[in-house]
Scaffold this motif. Sequence first.
Motif, PDB file in Angstrom:
ATOM      1  N   ARG A 196       9.008  -8.057 -11.176  1.00 47.26           N
ATOM      2  CA  ARG A 196       9.804  -6.959 -12.000  1.00 47.26           C
ATOM      3  C   ARG A 196      10.058  -5.881 -11.830  1.00 47.26           C
ATOM      4  N   VAL A 197       9.414  -5.678 -10.427  1.00 50.88           N
ATOM      5  CA  VAL A 197      10.540  -4.142  -9.783  1.00 50.88           C
ATOM      6  C   VAL A 197      10.299  -4.299  -8.498  1.00 50.88           C
ATOM      7  N   SER A 198      11.316  -3.573  -7.199  1.00 48.07           N
ATOM      8  CA  SER A 198      11.586  -4.256  -6.282  1.00 48.07           C
ATOM      9  C   SER A 198      10.329  -3.887  -5.331  1.00 48.07           C
ATOM     10  N   THR A 199      10.728  -4.204  -4.090  1.00 53.35           N
ATOM     11  CA  THR A 199       9.441  -3.475  -2.985  1.00 53.35           C
ATOM     12  C   THR A 199       9.893  -2.312  -2.740  1.00 53.35           C
ATOM     13  N   ARG A 200      10.111  -1.511  -3.393  1.00 50.73           N
ATOM     14  CA  ARG A 200      10.336   0.031  -3.246  1.00 50.73           C
ATOM     15  C   ARG A 200       8.793   0.868  -4.005  1.00 50.73           C
ATOM     16  N   TRP A 201       9.104   0.159  -5.738  1.00 52.51           N
ATOM     17  CA  TRP A 201       8.403   0.483  -6.680  1.00 52.51           C
ATOM     18  C   TRP A 201       7.011   0.088  -6.576  1.00 52.51           C
ATOM     19  N   ARG A 202       6.907  -0.933  -6.001  1.00 54.53           N
ATOM     20  CA  ARG A 202       5.898  -1.728  -5.882  1.00 54.53           C
ATOM     21  C   ARG A 202       4.500  -2.059  -5.825  1.00 54.53           C
ATOM     22  N   VAL A 238      -3.846   6.657  -7.776  1.00 53.30           N
ATOM     23  CA  VAL A 238      -2.951   7.889  -7.404  1.00 53.30           C
ATOM     24  C   VAL A 238      -2.685   7.920  -5.536  1.00 53.30           C
ATOM     25  N   ILE A 239      -3.919   7.689  -5.397  1.00 52.93           N
ATOM     26  CA  ILE A 239      -3.946   7.490  -3.415  1.00 52.93           C
ATOM     27  C   ILE A 239      -3.600   6.325  -2.942  1.00 52.93           C
ATOM     28  N   THR A 240      -4.183   5.640  -3.671  1.00 56.24           N
ATOM     29  CA  THR A 240      -3.488   3.819  -3.209  1.00 56.24           C
ATOM     30  C   THR A 240      -2.035   3.899  -3.401  1.00 56.24           C
ATOM     31  N   PRO A 241      -1.150   4.534  -4.106  1.00 58.52           N
ATOM     32  CA  PRO A 241       0.223   4.240  -3.623  1.00 58.52           C
ATOM     33  C   PRO A 241       0.478   4.807  -2.195  1.00 58.52           C
ATOM     34  N   ILE A 242       0.261   6.060  -1.733  1.00 59.48           N
ATOM     35  CA  ILE A 242       0.333   6.822  -1.125  1.00 59.48           C
ATOM     36  C   ILE A 242       0.311   6.368   0.030  1.00 59.48           C
ATOM     37  N   VAL A 287      -1.921  -5.606  -4.088  1.00 62.99           N
ATOM     38  CA  VAL A 287      -0.786  -5.748  -3.529  1.00 62.99           C
ATOM     39  C   VAL A 287      -0.336  -5.835  -2.360  1.00 62.99           C
ATOM     40  N   PHE A 288      -1.122  -6.616  -1.812  1.00 61.73           N
ATOM     41  CA  PHE A 288      -0.948  -7.213   0.223  1.00 61.73           C
ATOM     42  C   PHE A 288      -1.014  -8.509  -0.589  1.00 61.73           C
ATOM     43  N   MET A 289      -2.107  -8.915  -1.406  1.00 60.87           N
ATOM     44  CA  MET A 289      -2.261 -10.653  -1.657  1.00 60.87           C
ATOM     45  C   MET A 289      -0.936 -10.797  -2.771  1.00 60.87           C
ATOM     46  N   ARG A 322      -0.321  -2.598   6.060  1.00 58.52           N
ATOM     47  CA  ARG A 322      -1.310  -2.714   4.257  1.00 58.52           C
ATOM     48  C   ARG A 322      -2.587  -3.392   5.108  1.00 58.52           C
ATOM     49  N   ARG A 323      -2.004  -4.097   6.765  1.00 56.97           N
ATOM     50  CA  ARG A 323      -3.490  -4.066   7.603  1.00 56.97           C
ATOM     51  C   ARG A 323      -4.408  -3.123   8.161  1.00 56.97           C
ATOM     52  N   SER A 324      -3.708  -2.362   8.493  1.00 49.09           N
ATOM     53  CA  SER A 324      -4.789  -1.145   9.377  1.00 49.09           C
ATOM     54  C   SER A 324      -5.031  -0.529   7.717  1.00 49.09           C
TER      55      SER A 324
END
Length: 517
Positions: A199-205, A367-371, A428-430, A378-380
């Motif tokens: 229910r969110v766009s790619t940008r905000w996921r 907080v750090i994860t979205p940054i 998020v990657f999955m 994703r992979r690196s």
Amino acid sequence: MDDPSEPLLSHLANDSGVNDKTALTFDKIVEQSLSDFGFWQFFQISLVGLALLFDAQQIFITVYTDAYPTWHCLNHTICDPSASDICNLPRSAWEWDGGSKGKSVISEFGLECSSSLLRGMPSSAFYIGAIVGGFFLALIPDDSLGRKKLVVFSTFAMSITSISVIFSTNVWIYTFLKFFIGFSRSQTWSYALVLISERVSTRWRPRATMIPFTLFVLGFMSLSGIAFLAQNSSWRYLYLYTSVPAIFYCIFLYLFALESPRWLHMQGKDKEAIDVLTNMSPKNKAYLESVVSKLPHEQENFEQVPTYSIKDFFFRKWAFRRILVVMIIMFGLGISYYGVPLAARDIDVNIYLSETLNALVELPTFVITPIILERFNRRSSVLVNTLLGGASGVLCFVLGILGKTEIAFAFELGTFFCARIGFNLMAVFMVEMFPTCVRSSATMMFRQALVVGGACCPLIASIGRYIPSVSFAIFGLAMSGLGLFVLILPETKGLSLCDSMEEQEKRDQAVNTSHVC
């Protein structure tokens, strides 16, 4: 992504694009209409994310309800609290603190002199129920009930069973109910994550998916406050205080939560999907209403929708390879995430301080994860994080052997921090690796690998009793070693979600072709 300030699908309206149904995809509609993150999107994400708050309370509630209560002597001639074994004393020589035996499951059911296996049986039954329920519920096709109903039903079943716990008359009934609680809530996390991510766009996921994780930690922290306020009451009240609000929450969730527009689209219900998008983005209402007529009719669309289930993971080579690699990585992260706090007792630090700091360390990860997700691929990100976590675990072991306790504990926190970051990144990657038609099943298997890894932790942590701190080296090597498998997975940064297996295959082929060129 197109400029969000442009009118919805304005680029499709040029020339004859809007009349060409092949140019109008549902994914474009979702991305354009949800390009801005408004209040109603935040409200819907928080509403669904609250399910994880109540889920966390049921996971950790046995820390308080099944704790060994304190006692004091009544006959000091034959009783000494600091030296006496309660099991070697006559019952008339001692009493539970507070004068009530109902403060704990152990005191009420007379388990104070029972084996540790019997005392730990209710907690074990809860986790066994979670594992069994996870495998069983993963067999339910993604197109069965819908994302919203699954979240409501799992949370409601968990809450009703939790309330029934207060009527337990012996440890066996209590154990059975704990098993059913674990079974019913086994996939609440998966259902909520999938519903939110669709229910969110790619940008905000990346940012949106951290909200339910934060609420999960707040659930654990709120349980401590509830338990403190109820410390002079029966252990049954703690189940009551956490379950009744959860039932009212389920009613509120059923009435006000919106279904996944992507799931509705896969069921051929494009009109309902557009209505959901309109409710979440009111400013685009006029544009969304104009789009309805351009989409295929529901009956026509529904007849073209194939049925998918968990078997598709085994019949399609790429899907099987991805889910297998994801589960391998999550097994390693599960061992570290659940095992590191458990093995903290091997370091000569205050156990209450260590557990408190481990819980607090989780909060900044959201907080750090979205940054990280917004700035790096994703992979690196997963690879570097797991390698750092592995190195931190090994250093914790080495410093523990050398007797540098304070520094070793700092690296213990670092290992746990990396394990949590890795979990967030992989979640998020999955979601981005699998299409809507099987995303729920993939998330369940993702979660199961994490739980199975956690189930192995007590055995590994017990090794630390014989070789101090060696558990941290094992946890770190498992995280970094299994994290290397991420190199097999495809990169998904910046890509929107696919809905069908065929669409996913076409998109992957196009991405691979562009990389070769």
